[in-house]
Design a protein around this motif. Structure first.
Motif, PDB file in Angstrom:
ATOM      1  N   TYR A   1      -1.362 -11.015  -5.982  1.00  0.00           N
ATOM      2  CA  TYR A   1      -1.133 -10.189  -4.816  1.00  0.00           C
ATOM      3  C   TYR A   1      -1.515 -10.947  -3.541  1.00  0.00           C
ATOM      4  O   TYR A   1      -2.334 -11.869  -3.575  1.00  0.00           O
ATOM      5  CB  TYR A   1      -1.969  -8.905  -4.884  1.00  0.00           C
ATOM      6  CG  TYR A   1      -1.374  -7.849  -5.777  1.00  0.00           C
ATOM      7  CD1 TYR A   1      -1.535  -7.917  -7.158  1.00  0.00           C
ATOM      8  CD2 TYR A   1      -0.637  -6.800  -5.243  1.00  0.00           C
ATOM      9  CE1 TYR A   1      -0.971  -6.949  -7.984  1.00  0.00           C
ATOM     10  CE2 TYR A   1      -0.076  -5.833  -6.063  1.00  0.00           C
ATOM     11  CZ  TYR A   1      -0.246  -5.926  -7.429  1.00  0.00           C
ATOM     12  OH  TYR A   1       0.317  -4.971  -8.237  1.00  0.00           O
ATOM     13  N   ALA A   2      -0.940 -10.556  -2.458  1.00  0.00           N
ATOM     14  CA  ALA A   2      -1.429 -10.930  -1.138  1.00  0.00           C
ATOM     15  C   ALA A   2      -2.264  -9.764  -0.625  1.00  0.00           C
ATOM     16  O   ALA A   2      -1.848  -8.607  -0.733  1.00  0.00           O
ATOM     17  CB  ALA A   2      -0.280 -11.207  -0.189  1.00  0.00           C
ATOM     18  N   VAL A   3      -3.422 -10.074  -0.105  1.00  0.00           N
ATOM     19  CA  VAL A   3      -4.293  -9.050   0.468  1.00  0.00           C
ATOM     20  C   VAL A   3      -4.589  -9.436   1.913  1.00  0.00           C
ATOM     21  O   VAL A   3      -5.021 -10.558   2.187  1.00  0.00           O
ATOM     22  CB  VAL A   3      -5.612  -8.923  -0.313  1.00  0.00           C
ATOM     23  CG1 VAL A   3      -6.502  -7.862   0.337  1.00  0.00           C
ATOM     24  CG2 VAL A   3      -5.340  -8.550  -1.767  1.00  0.00           C
ATOM     25  N   GLY A   4      -4.339  -8.525   2.784  1.00  0.00           N
ATOM     26  CA  GLY A   4      -4.571  -8.775   4.200  1.00  0.00           C
ATOM     27  C   GLY A   4      -5.589  -7.814   4.778  1.00  0.00           C
ATOM     28  O   GLY A   4      -5.660  -6.658   4.371  1.00  0.00           O
ATOM     29  N   TRP A   5      -6.359  -8.322   5.720  1.00  0.00           N
ATOM     30  CA  TRP A   5      -7.237  -7.473   6.521  1.00  0.00           C
ATOM     31  C   TRP A   5      -6.608  -7.348   7.908  1.00  0.00           C
ATOM     32  O   TRP A   5      -6.257  -8.360   8.530  1.00  0.00           O
ATOM     33  CB  TRP A   5      -8.636  -8.070   6.652  1.00  0.00           C
ATOM     34  CG  TRP A   5      -9.509  -7.864   5.462  1.00  0.00           C
ATOM     35  CD1 TRP A   5      -9.765  -8.747   4.454  1.00  0.00           C
ATOM     36  CD2 TRP A   5     -10.250  -6.677   5.144  1.00  0.00           C
ATOM     37  NE1 TRP A   5     -10.619  -8.197   3.536  1.00  0.00           N
ATOM     38  CE2 TRP A   5     -10.938  -6.924   3.941  1.00  0.00           C
ATOM     39  CE3 TRP A   5     -10.413  -5.434   5.767  1.00  0.00           C
ATOM     40  CZ2 TRP A   5     -11.768  -5.971   3.333  1.00  0.00           C
ATOM     41  CZ3 TRP A   5     -11.241  -4.494   5.169  1.00  0.00           C
ATOM     42  CH2 TRP A   5     -11.899  -4.767   3.960  1.00  0.00           C
ATOM     43  N   PHE A   6      -6.480  -6.130   8.354  1.00  0.00           N
ATOM     44  CA  PHE A   6      -5.923  -5.835   9.661  1.00  0.00           C
ATOM     45  C   PHE A   6      -6.943  -4.997  10.437  1.00  0.00           C
ATOM     46  O   PHE A   6      -7.828  -4.381   9.853  1.00  0.00           O
ATOM     47  CB  PHE A   6      -4.614  -5.049   9.534  1.00  0.00           C
ATOM     48  CG  PHE A   6      -3.513  -5.821   8.884  1.00  0.00           C
ATOM     49  CD1 PHE A   6      -3.449  -5.949   7.497  1.00  0.00           C
ATOM     50  CD2 PHE A   6      -2.525  -6.433   9.639  1.00  0.00           C
ATOM     51  CE1 PHE A   6      -2.439  -6.673   6.891  1.00  0.00           C
ATOM     52  CE2 PHE A   6      -1.502  -7.150   9.044  1.00  0.00           C
ATOM     53  CZ  PHE A   6      -1.464  -7.269   7.668  1.00  0.00           C
ATOM     54  N   ARG A   7      -6.785  -4.958  11.742  1.00  0.00           N
ATOM     55  CA  ARG A   7      -7.651  -4.093  12.538  1.00  0.00           C
ATOM     56  C   ARG A   7      -6.842  -3.463  13.665  1.00  0.00           C
ATOM     57  O   ARG A   7      -5.837  -4.003  14.105  1.00  0.00           O
ATOM     58  CB  ARG A   7      -8.842  -4.872  13.108  1.00  0.00           C
ATOM     59  CG  ARG A   7      -8.491  -5.957  14.128  1.00  0.00           C
ATOM     60  CD  ARG A   7      -9.734  -6.756  14.489  1.00  0.00           C
ATOM     61  NE  ARG A   7      -9.460  -7.793  15.479  1.00  0.00           N
ATOM     62  CZ  ARG A   7     -10.335  -8.702  15.867  1.00  0.00           C
ATOM     63  NH1 ARG A   7     -11.569  -8.716  15.333  1.00  0.00           N
ATOM     64  NH2 ARG A   7     -10.009  -9.601  16.775  1.00  0.00           N
TER      65      ARG A   7
END
Length: 130
Positions: A32-38
């Motif tokens: 998977y690709a896991v991203g952190w966004f804000r």
């Protein structure tokens, strides 16, 4: 049922540190690709950091490079975001998101695109203030 749960947000003084967790359930974070966004009030959601769990490649926004570190713990099926030297401008709700991805050189092109991700957590508040 695919679910992501963020935790670790808090009120912290400038210069402080926090570690955010993104715990996955209903699937294994192997490919998977896991991203952190804000997202700060009145601003668009922005990508902070992303990781490809298949090959370990990572990407960071310019504004956090050298201060934030993304990592994964296979045993806990969790992705972390270690945030050091926090600044008031880091204040936002932080979200993690994921999408199936088996790795590849194209990751950098879409790693920070919110529309590329299928599953999202509910968010955790980070406030940096004295």
């Amino acid at each position: 049922q695919v679910q992501l749960v963020e935790s670790g947000g808090a009120l912290v003084q400038p210069g402080g540190s926090l570690r955010l967790s993104c715990a996955a359930s209903g699937f294994t974070l192997d490919y998977y690709a896991v991203g952190w966004f804000r997202q700060a009030p009145g601003k668009e959601r922005e990508g902070v950091s992303s990781i490809s769990t298949s090959d370990g490649s990572t990407y960071y926004a310019h504004s956090v490079k050298g201060r934030f570190t993304i990592s994964k713990d296979n045993a806990r099926n969790t992705v972390y975001l270690q945030m050091n030297s926090l600044k008031p401008e880091d204040t936002a709700v932080y979200y993690c998101a994921t999408v199936p991805f088996r790795g590849g050189s194209s990751f950098y092109r879409w790693a920070f695109g919110p529309d590329e991700y299928d599953y999202w957590g509910q968010g955790t508040q980070v406030t940096v203030s004295s």
